[in-house]
Design an enzyme around this catalytic site. Structure first.
Site, PDB file in Angstrom:
ATOM      1  CB  THR A 102      43.924  -2.136  54.195  1.00  0.00           C
ATOM      2  OG1 THR A 102      45.121  -1.866  54.931  1.00  0.00           O
ATOM      3  CG2 THR A 102      43.847  -3.622  53.891  1.00  0.00           C
ATOM      4  CG  HIS A 375      48.695   1.115  52.555  1.00  0.00           C
ATOM      5  ND1 HIS A 375      49.560   1.044  53.621  1.00  0.00           N
ATOM      6  CD2 HIS A 375      47.616   0.369  52.917  1.00  0.00           C
ATOM      7  CE1 HIS A 375      49.025   0.304  54.586  1.00  0.00           C
ATOM      8  NE2 HIS A 375      47.850  -0.129  54.178  1.00  0.00           N
TER       9      HIS A 375
END
Length: 568
Positions: A102, A375
């Site tokens: 993240t 992601h």
């Protein structure tokens, strides 16, 4: 001999200049005070560069690219479908580095850079000079604003490049407003950049939105009023009920199949509905792991637009929004669960409501929005092996213990490796230097041991990664992810279908594989044509494309390129 011709050359150039002025005398305005032309009268210059009134950057945390289409038939016409049917979709956008987490993801999207340059090498990383662990947004020099907890001791200072949002502020002499919003601090802070007017994130202790003294000394009145509504508690009291009957979720594993999913504490099985009203008690942070966390995030985004008059400025404003709940739900339940499908169906409806709000508030065609992800996520390894697909879980805790035992047997020194975080070997550098050990020999020892651990495909000396004997795609991502100050000395690459975890349920991310690195990227609104693109594009291209759209400089560490097909 050529010197004597210089006056003739000057005379000729002067004559050409006069001739040019005579030729254009009807189109040139002359300043009588100085006798010089002001401008060409027949070439008026617009007072303003055409730009949208507002840019809204949306990151859906842990959104796999295929989620755009896996649930397409169940999406409404106003959310994800609207983005695809009216906007421009880059269908093959790849993350440029490993590990895929993240903090690096949000940083890359808005800087157009990679960990090797911007410094955010993971959600957590080891500072190589000290051996201390650092959380990516950690800043103990600031204090929490809006709570007595320490959850606000955060800032963008660990990010050593600037962002496209910073460049917008610079380009407008700081007249543009930039605000970042996310349940996760790192999801709100890094996109908003160093010069943001504000970034807000959720305090689990109170269920309130907070910030830090990096941005301000006190919360604005509108944020206090928003917090006073106690929306987190209101949503949790409503329980998590599915949008549709459970047996209609045919794109997901049957909800009664619980071996791949993690249950909420206080429940007997990971199934819907979830009676959150009886679970949250003093833990309002529970909302993160429900679809309501995304709804609360958009509520805050709307409040910010209304109260900060975003999109009503004389220059472009920028709102960054990150949906964190998709990540929490994904980690707990995995990508094949009814819970993750239901979360995306609810997010689709929330997005539709938000886009309609922007149409009414800012004006359809007056704003630009882009949606992407930081992601993706892997399938649960047990789920894969149950379907005869090779996969596995790499317990990095066991691997760390066994590696240290291997090194201790040779060097008679305990705990020489302090961490395998981010799939990297991090040495206890004080011990290595005190014992006068050769680091290259130690690295080779680690490679010798780790290459035979089950699930490991490659083990690479990061200091020599550019010449590593691995496929080019892997080598490039390893090099891009290597921060000298914040990365270890050895990179472990696992086999496809494998990831590091200490849990058999749910899922995670962090690897080079397509399920982690292939992300959605859709632009829509002002300056964006309708269409799609299948050639490879990159996460680093996002900031460069937005900079091109706004006619501003790309961020100072940007290595991406604008995507011309996505711009009118």
């Amino acid at each position: 001999m050529r010197i004597k011709y210089i006056p003739l050359l000057i005379f000729a150039l002067s004559a050409l200049s006069v001739s040019a002025q005579i030729k254009h005398k009807k189109t040139m305005a002359i300043n009588p005070a100085v006798g010089r032309p002001l401008a060409y009268a027949d070439t008026p210059v617009s007072a303003d560069i055409p730009r949208p009134k507002l840019v809204v950057g949306i990151v859906v945390d842990q959104m796999r690219w295929d989620y755009l289409y896996r649930y397409y038939s169940r999406y409404t016409n106003n959310g994800f479908k609207r983005l695809l049917n009216q906007g421009f979709s880059c269908e093959n956008t790849q993350i440029d580095y490993v590990p895929t987490n993240t903090g690096p993801g949000h940083s890359c999207i808005y800087t157009g850079s990679v960990p090797a340059i911007h410094g955010i090498a993971g959600n957590d990383f080891i500072i190589q000079a000290t051996g201390l662990s650092m959380y990516c947004a950690q800043d103990t020099s600031v204090r929490t604003v809006g709570s007595t907890s320490t959850a606000g001791q955060m800032s963008p200072r660990n990010l050593i490049t600037n962002t496209v949002t910073d460049e917008l502020r610079l380009a407008t002499n700081f007249r543009s407003k930039v605000i970042g919003i996310a349940l996760k601090d790192r999801g709100g802070i890094f996109p908003a950049g160093h010069t943001a007017n504000a970034a807000y994130w959720l305090d689990d202790a109170t269920g309130n939105w907070i910030t830090s003294t990096y941005y301000m000394k006190d919360l604005p009145k509108w944020v206090k009023d928003f917090n006073d509504q106690k929306l987190a508690e209101t949503y949790l009291k409503a329980d998590w009920n599915p949008v549709y009957p459970i047996d209609s979720y045919i794109q997901s594993t049957a909800d009664t199949t619980s071996r791949y999913e993690g249950a909420f504490k206080g429940t007997t099985s990971p199934t819907l509905p979830v009676k959150t009203s009886g679970l949250y008690k003093n833990n309002l942070g529970l909302i993160r792991s429900t679809p309501y966390g995304n709804t609360l995030t958009l509520d805050m985004a709307v409040a910010a637009i209304n109260n900060e008059n975003l999109g009503q400025n004389s220059v472009t404003d920028f709102l960054t929004v990150s949906f964190s709940s998709t990540d929490y739900v994904g980690h707990q339940f995995g990508p094949n669960s009814v819970e993750i499908e239901d979360t995306y169906l609810k997010l689709d409806r929330d997005l539709g409501t938000f886009l309609s709000y922007l149409d009414a508030k800012v004006g359809a065609g007056n704003y630009t929005v882009f949606l992407t992800a930081d992601h993706g996520a892997a399938h649960n390894p047990t789920f894969l092996t149950d379907h005869n697909i090779p996969a596995g879980v790499w317990d990095d805790g066991v691997a760390l213990k066994n590696l240290n035992q291997y090194l201790a047997a040779k060097y008679k020194i305990e705990n020489m490796v302090i961490s395998l975080t981010n799939y990297q070997v991090n040495f206890n550098n004080y011990v290595v230097k005190y014992a006068k050990l050769d680091e290259n020999t130690l690295i080779n020892d680690c490679i010798t041991f780790l290459k035979d651990v089950p699930g490991v495909a490659y083990v690479i000396n990061l200091k020599e990664a550019q010449t590593a004997n691995v496929p080019e795609e892997l080598r490039t991502r390893i090099v891009n992810g290597y921060s000298v100050e914040h990365s270890g000395v050895v990179q472990v690459i696992l086999k496809p279908g494998w990831y590091a975890s200490r849990s058999a349920t749910g899922t995670t991310h962090g690897t080079w594989n397509p399920y982690d690195t292939h992300i959605p990227l859709v632009f829509m609104g002002w300056g964006i044509p309708h269409g799609h693109l299948n050639r490879e594009t990159h996460m680093t291209d996002i900031a460069a494309t937005i900079a091109a759209l706004l006619h501003i400089q790309a961020p100072n560490g940007c290595i991406g390129k604008p995507i011309p097909e996505a711009l009118k």
